[in-house]
Design an enzyme around this catalytic site. Structure first.
Site, short mmCIF file in Angstrom:
data_model
loop_
_atom_site.label_atom_id
_atom_site.label_comp_id
_atom_site.label_asym_id
_atom_site.label_seq_id
_atom_site.Cartn_x
_atom_site.Cartn_y
_atom_site.Cartn_z
CB SER A 1 53.19 21.56 -1.35
OG SER A 1 53.81 22.44 -0.42
CG HIS A 2 55.15 19.24 4.01
ND1 HIS A 2 55.80 18.59 3.00
CD2 HIS A 2 55.25 18.45 5.10
CE1 HIS A 2 56.31 17.46 3.46
NE2 HIS A 2 55.99 17.34 4.73
CB SER A 3 52.48 25.05 2.36
OG SER A 3 51.75 26.25 2.21
CB SER B 1 56.90 13.49 5.00
OG SER B 1 56.57 14.86 5.00
#
Length: 230
Positions: free
Chosen positions: A9-11, A70
């Site tokens: 995840s981006h987070s 991404s």
């Protein structure tokens, strides 16, 4: 030994939270979060994903779930660089719902391809084109050949909420059977939750395929045991 899961995840918080949630329903499955960048920012890190894949070694394959575009590219790069790329499968599934479905399938002993499919099946909303089967008396199970039906009353206080839905969908996803429950895909956790079935609701189960009887007994057993809940 089970299939292991990696969450990209981006987070960092989202990845950690998704793993924490799924672990409540699949405590024996190794799940590794790879969220955020190496310096704690929002984004993805090839190094973190590669490290997660290394930690996931030793199971019966690895299934990777991602959030945004991404993250998929980062996961694909990590897959290519992995020691055994063929053992790493990327699931095209919503992160949270897909992870829970995959975790429950892995907990039930499904192989890597079935775990990946369980995650991706949460996109499904039903079983269009399912073969019809005969209706039977409430509370009974019958059938001839591969087709079976049954009706079961929900006795647990909370009804068909996330945990029971995950147990049903996860178990069915590893069987060679097509199952509908009140008209929706029994292997889709999301579809089962949309039923809004509370305590006292009747679940009409229809199954066909080589594992139809086993699938029906699996669902009926869970329901009649209250999913192990009060």
């Amino acid at each position: 030994m089970t299939v292991r899961l990696v969450v990209v995840s981006h987070s960092e918080k989202i990845a950690d939270g998704a793993v924490e949630l799924a672990a409540q329903m699949a405590p024996d499955v190794v799940m590794i979060a790879a969220g955020g960048t190496s310096d704690g920012r929002i984004g993805t890190s090839l190094e973190k994903v590669m490290s997660a894949l290394d930690q996931a070694n030793g199971g019966e394959g690895v299934v990777v779930l991602t959030d945004l575009g991404s993250a998929v590219m980062t996961a694909e790069s990590a897959q290519e660089l992995a020691e055994d790329p063929a053992a790493v499968l990327l699931a095209d599934a919503p992160l949270v719902e897909g992870l829970v479905a995959a975790a429950v399938a892995a907990q039930a002993g499904a192989d890597a391809q079935a775990v990946k499919q369980a995650a991706e099946d949460v996109y499904g909303s039903g079983a269009a084109g399912a073969s019809p089967v005969s209706k039977v008396a409430e509370g009974s199970v019958t059938g001839a050949g591969p087709d079976f039906t049954g009706d079961f009353e929900l006795i647990n206080q909370a009804g068909m909420h996330a945990r029971p839905a995950a147990k049903v969908a996860g178990g069915l996803s590893s069987m060679n059977a097509d199952v509908t429950i009140n008209g929706v895909d029994g292997a889709s956790m999301t579809a089962l939750m949309t039923l809004g079935a509370g305590k006292g609701s009747m679940l009409h189960v229809e199954a066909w395929g080589p594992d139809a009887e086993r699938a029906l007994n699996y669902v009926g057993g869970l329901v009649q045991a209250g999913f192990g809940e009060p």
